[in-house]
Scaffold this motif. Structure first.
Motif, PDB file in Angstrom:
ATOM      1  N   ALA A  34      -8.142   7.564   2.055  1.00  0.00           N
ATOM      2  CA  ALA A  34      -7.573   9.306   1.027  1.00  0.00           C
ATOM      3  C   ALA A  34      -6.314   8.905   0.685  1.00  0.00           C
ATOM      4  O   ALA A  34      -6.252   9.391  -0.722  1.00  0.00           O
ATOM      5  CB  ALA A  34      -7.604  10.175   2.243  1.00  0.00           C
ATOM      6  N   THR A  35      -5.415   8.259   1.331  1.00  0.00           N
ATOM      7  CA  THR A  35      -4.163   8.173   0.486  1.00  0.00           C
ATOM      8  C   THR A  35      -3.914   6.909  -1.031  1.00  0.00           C
ATOM      9  O   THR A  35      -3.120   7.324  -0.787  1.00  0.00           O
ATOM     10  CB  THR A  35      -2.465   7.898   2.676  1.00  0.00           C
ATOM     11  N   LYS A  36      -4.460   6.939  -0.316  1.00  0.00           N
ATOM     12  CA  LYS A  36      -4.848   5.435  -1.416  1.00  0.00           C
ATOM     13  C   LYS A  36      -5.747   5.661  -3.227  1.00  0.00           C
ATOM     14  O   LYS A  36      -5.186   5.252  -4.018  1.00  0.00           O
ATOM     15  CB  LYS A  36      -5.289   4.181  -0.624  1.00  0.00           C
ATOM     16  N   ILE A  37      -6.988   7.000  -2.520  1.00  0.00           N
ATOM     17  CA  ILE A  37      -7.678   6.690  -2.935  1.00  0.00           C
ATOM     18  C   ILE A  37      -6.355   7.511  -4.642  1.00  0.00           C
ATOM     19  O   ILE A  37      -6.835   8.196  -5.220  1.00  0.00           O
ATOM     20  CB  ILE A  37      -9.016   7.479  -3.060  1.00  0.00           C
ATOM     21  N   THR A  38      -6.237   8.345  -3.623  1.00  0.00           N
ATOM     22  CA  THR A  38      -5.242   9.802  -4.540  1.00  0.00           C
ATOM     23  C   THR A  38      -3.965   9.219  -5.391  1.00  0.00           C
ATOM     24  O   THR A  38      -3.278   9.364  -5.827  1.00  0.00           O
ATOM     25  CB  THR A  38      -4.609  11.231  -3.341  1.00  0.00           C
ATOM     26  N   GLU A  39      -3.390   7.976  -4.955  1.00  0.00           N
ATOM     27  CA  GLU A  39      -2.682   6.851  -5.666  1.00  0.00           C
ATOM     28  C   GLU A  39      -3.104   5.511  -6.162  1.00  0.00           C
ATOM     29  O   GLU A  39      -2.221   5.027  -6.124  1.00  0.00           O
ATOM     30  CB  GLU A  39      -0.758   7.573  -4.518  1.00  0.00           C
ATOM     31  N   PRO A  40      -3.864   6.269  -6.898  1.00  0.00           N
ATOM     32  CA  PRO A  40      -4.360   4.332  -7.573  1.00  0.00           C
ATOM     33  C   PRO A  40      -3.302   3.121  -8.223  1.00  0.00           C
ATOM     34  O   PRO A  40      -3.541   1.871  -8.026  1.00  0.00           O
ATOM     35  CB  PRO A  40      -5.453   4.699  -8.893  1.00  0.00           C
ATOM     36  N   VAL A  41      -2.313   3.852  -8.583  1.00  0.00           N
ATOM     37  CA  VAL A  41      -1.312   3.064  -9.439  1.00  0.00           C
ATOM     38  C   VAL A  41      -0.626   2.339  -8.609  1.00  0.00           C
ATOM     39  O   VAL A  41      -0.158   0.834  -8.210  1.00  0.00           O
ATOM     40  CB  VAL A  41      -0.800   3.855 -10.772  1.00  0.00           C
ATOM     41  N   ALA A  42      -0.337   2.911  -7.137  1.00  0.00           N
ATOM     42  CA  ALA A  42       0.769   2.432  -6.425  1.00  0.00           C
ATOM     43  C   ALA A  42       0.256   1.694  -5.555  1.00  0.00           C
ATOM     44  O   ALA A  42       0.150   1.041  -5.135  1.00  0.00           O
ATOM     45  CB  ALA A  42       1.159   4.200  -5.619  1.00  0.00           C
ATOM     46  N   THR A  43      -1.512   2.223  -5.679  1.00  0.00           N
ATOM     47  CA  THR A  43      -2.610   1.118  -5.043  1.00  0.00           C
ATOM     48  C   THR A  43      -2.610  -0.021  -4.926  1.00  0.00           C
ATOM     49  O   THR A  43      -2.257  -1.585  -4.326  1.00  0.00           O
ATOM     50  CB  THR A  43      -3.530   1.985  -4.382  1.00  0.00           C
ATOM     51  N   LYS A  44      -2.469  -0.229  -6.571  1.00  0.00           N
ATOM     52  CA  LYS A  44      -2.515  -1.273  -6.829  1.00  0.00           C
ATOM     53  C   LYS A  44      -1.575  -2.402  -6.838  1.00  0.00           C
ATOM     54  O   LYS A  44      -1.345  -3.330  -7.088  1.00  0.00           O
ATOM     55  CB  LYS A  44      -2.834  -1.217  -8.968  1.00  0.00           C
ATOM     56  N   GLN A  45      -0.290  -1.853  -6.944  1.00  0.00           N
ATOM     57  CA  GLN A  45       0.714  -1.887  -7.272  1.00  0.00           C
ATOM     58  C   GLN A  45       1.360  -2.400  -5.439  1.00  0.00           C
ATOM     59  O   GLN A  45       1.684  -3.626  -5.098  1.00  0.00           O
ATOM     60  CB  GLN A  45       2.262  -1.170  -7.429  1.00  0.00           C
ATOM     61  N   SER A  46       0.735  -1.988  -4.381  1.00  0.00           N
ATOM     62  CA  SER A  46       0.995  -2.300  -3.089  1.00  0.00           C
ATOM     63  C   SER A  46      -0.147  -3.657  -2.512  1.00  0.00           C
ATOM     64  O   SER A  46       0.509  -4.781  -2.224  1.00  0.00           O
ATOM     65  CB  SER A  46       0.176  -1.440  -1.866  1.00  0.00           C
ATOM     66  N   VAL A  47      -1.210  -3.576  -3.362  1.00  0.00           N
ATOM     67  CA  VAL A  47      -1.498  -5.427  -3.486  1.00  0.00           C
ATOM     68  C   VAL A  47      -1.199  -6.491  -3.936  1.00  0.00           C
ATOM     69  O   VAL A  47      -0.753  -6.837  -3.533  1.00  0.00           O
ATOM     70  CB  VAL A  47      -3.153  -5.038  -4.225  1.00  0.00           C
ATOM     71  N   ALA A  48      -1.280  -5.902  -5.384  1.00  0.00           N
ATOM     72  CA  ALA A  48      -0.359  -6.942  -6.323  1.00  0.00           C
ATOM     73  C   ALA A  48       0.659  -7.701  -5.531  1.00  0.00           C
ATOM     74  O   ALA A  48       1.370  -8.485  -5.684  1.00  0.00           O
ATOM     75  CB  ALA A  48      -0.052  -6.224  -7.642  1.00  0.00           C
ATOM     76  N   ALA A  49       1.739  -6.847  -4.687  1.00  0.00           N
ATOM     77  CA  ALA A  49       2.904  -7.116  -4.104  1.00  0.00           C
ATOM     78  C   ALA A  49       2.964  -8.371  -3.046  1.00  0.00           C
ATOM     79  O   ALA A  49       3.642  -9.242  -2.950  1.00  0.00           O
ATOM     80  CB  ALA A  49       3.666  -5.680  -3.432  1.00  0.00           C
ATOM     81  N   TYR A  50       1.439  -8.482  -2.625  1.00  0.00           N
ATOM     82  CA  TYR A  50       1.754  -9.439  -1.576  1.00  0.00           C
ATOM     83  C   TYR A  50       1.394 -10.855  -2.045  1.00  0.00           C
ATOM     84  O   TYR A  50       0.767 -11.408  -1.855  1.00  0.00           O
ATOM     85  CB  TYR A  50      -0.028  -9.310  -0.918  1.00  0.00           C
ATOM     86  N   GLU A  51       0.916 -10.200  -3.404  1.00  0.00           N
ATOM     87  CA  GLU A  51       1.143 -12.071  -4.223  1.00  0.00           C
ATOM     88  C   GLU A  51       0.255 -12.937  -4.090  1.00  0.00           C
ATOM     89  O   GLU A  51      -0.003 -14.050  -3.600  1.00  0.00           O
ATOM     90  CB  GLU A  51       2.570 -12.708  -4.593  1.00  0.00           C
ATOM     91  N   LEU A  52      -0.893 -12.437  -2.979  1.00  0.00           N
ATOM     92  CA  LEU A  52      -2.163 -13.021  -2.734  1.00  0.00           C
ATOM     93  C   LEU A  52      -2.975 -13.538  -4.006  1.00  0.00           C
ATOM     94  O   LEU A  52      -4.375 -14.680  -3.681  1.00  0.00           O
ATOM     95  CB  LEU A  52      -2.496 -12.646  -1.826  1.00  0.00           C
ATOM     96  N   PHE A  53      -3.176 -12.522  -5.282  1.00  0.00           N
ATOM     97  CA  PHE A  53      -4.453 -12.764  -5.226  1.00  0.00           C
ATOM     98  C   PHE A  53      -4.251 -12.696  -7.651  1.00  0.00           C
ATOM     99  O   PHE A  53      -3.273 -12.228  -7.347  1.00  0.00           O
ATOM    100  CB  PHE A  53      -5.907 -11.729  -5.985  1.00  0.00           C
ATOM    101  N   SER A  54      -5.009 -13.074  -8.332  1.00  0.00           N
ATOM    102  CA  SER A  54      -4.835 -13.450  -9.740  1.00  0.00           C
ATOM    103  C   SER A  54      -4.647 -10.907  -9.820  1.00  0.00           C
ATOM    104  O   SER A  54      -5.121 -10.335  -9.008  1.00  0.00           O
ATOM    105  CB  SER A  54      -6.049 -13.350 -10.371  1.00  0.00           C
ATOM    106  N   GLN A  55      -4.143 -10.331 -10.691  1.00  0.00           N
ATOM    107  CA  GLN A  55      -3.612  -9.141 -10.978  1.00  0.00           C
ATOM    108  C   GLN A  55      -5.569  -8.616 -11.475  1.00  0.00           C
ATOM    109  O   GLN A  55      -5.265  -7.454 -10.112  1.00  0.00           O
ATOM    110  CB  GLN A  55      -2.842  -9.025 -12.315  1.00  0.00           C
ATOM    111  N   ASN A  56      -6.306  -9.729 -11.624  1.00  0.00           N
ATOM    112  CA  ASN A  56      -7.436  -8.926 -12.195  1.00  0.00           C
ATOM    113  C   ASN A  56      -7.816  -8.428 -11.043  1.00  0.00           C
ATOM    114  O   ASN A  56      -8.822  -7.679 -10.474  1.00  0.00           O
ATOM    115  CB  ASN A  56      -8.537  -9.954 -12.962  1.00  0.00           C
ATOM    116  N   VAL A  57      -7.995  -9.697  -9.340  1.00  0.00           N
ATOM    117  CA  VAL A  57      -8.556  -9.759  -8.572  1.00  0.00           C
ATOM    118  C   VAL A  57      -7.690  -8.965  -7.484  1.00  0.00           C
ATOM    119  O   VAL A  57      -8.303  -7.491  -6.824  1.00  0.00           O
ATOM    120  CB  VAL A  57      -8.838 -10.723  -7.924  1.00  0.00           C
ATOM    121  N   SER A  58      -6.762  -8.341  -7.158  1.00  0.00           N
ATOM    122  CA  SER A  58      -5.868  -7.424  -6.515  1.00  0.00           C
ATOM    123  C   SER A  58      -6.328  -5.942  -7.306  1.00  0.00           C
ATOM    124  O   SER A  58      -6.293  -5.203  -6.499  1.00  0.00           O
ATOM    125  CB  SER A  58      -4.062  -7.460  -7.677  1.00  0.00           C
ATOM    126  N   ASP A  59      -6.428  -6.108  -8.720  1.00  0.00           N
ATOM    127  CA  ASP A  59      -6.196  -4.611  -9.255  1.00  0.00           C
ATOM    128  C   ASP A  59      -8.058  -4.292  -8.705  1.00  0.00           C
ATOM    129  O   ASP A  59      -8.636  -3.010  -8.365  1.00  0.00           O
ATOM    130  CB  ASP A  59      -6.996  -5.030 -10.549  1.00  0.00           C
TER     131      ASP A  59
END
Length: 158
Positions: A34-59
């Protein structure tokens, strides 16, 4: 007769632990999603910050993860396929632990974003990573207990 009383107490203690793990696990998933679904942009930034996947896969992960977490929580709360979902939950939490450990080992300074906005954060210390891994290890234990000894009372389809 004393043996029966001790056995009943042990069963009762295990039932309470199993119940707490089932409903606690459901709550963790629902709140996290619920906390992630209400902040989709922040969630995308959080996943991308791990630097494990391409931007498309992170999104894609950031888009799919919140509804999956909420669905897991609701299904566990309802008591549907508890053994299977407990096992799946344990595997997902182990994946989260691996991601956090990977970020720590690579010297990234990120907040995990496990319960909302995360991403790059200069204030992250070794304790931040250690406490996140410890917390997720507790969640793994809750998931394993739910899988191995599910509390099936109030369950729709255990």
């Amino acid at each position: 007769m004393p043996h029966d009383t001790a056995s009943a107490r042990a069963t009762s203690w295990r039932d309470w632990l199993s119940m707490a793990c089932r409903f606690g696990l459901a709550l963790v998933w629902i709140i996290s999603g619920a906390t992630k679904i209400t902040e989709p942009v922040a969630t995308k930034q959080s996943v991308a910050a791990y630097e494990l996947f391409s931007q498309n896969v992170s999104d894609l992960i950031a888009t799919v993860l919140p509804p999956v977490e909420i669905a897991l929580g609701v299904l566990i709360l309802l008591g549907i396929a508890l053994r299977w979902l407990g096992g799946l939950s344990a595997l997902i939490f182990l994946g989260f632990i691996a991601g956090i450990a990977s970020a720590w080992a690579r010297g990234l300074t990120i907040d995990c974003g496990c319960f909302g906005a995360g991403g790059y954060n200069e204030d992250v210390t070794w304790w931040t990573y250690a406490s996140e891994i410890l917390r997720d290890t507790i969640f793994v234990a809750m998931a394993v207990i739910t899988a191995r000894r599910p509390w099936t009372k109030l369950a729709v389809w255990p």
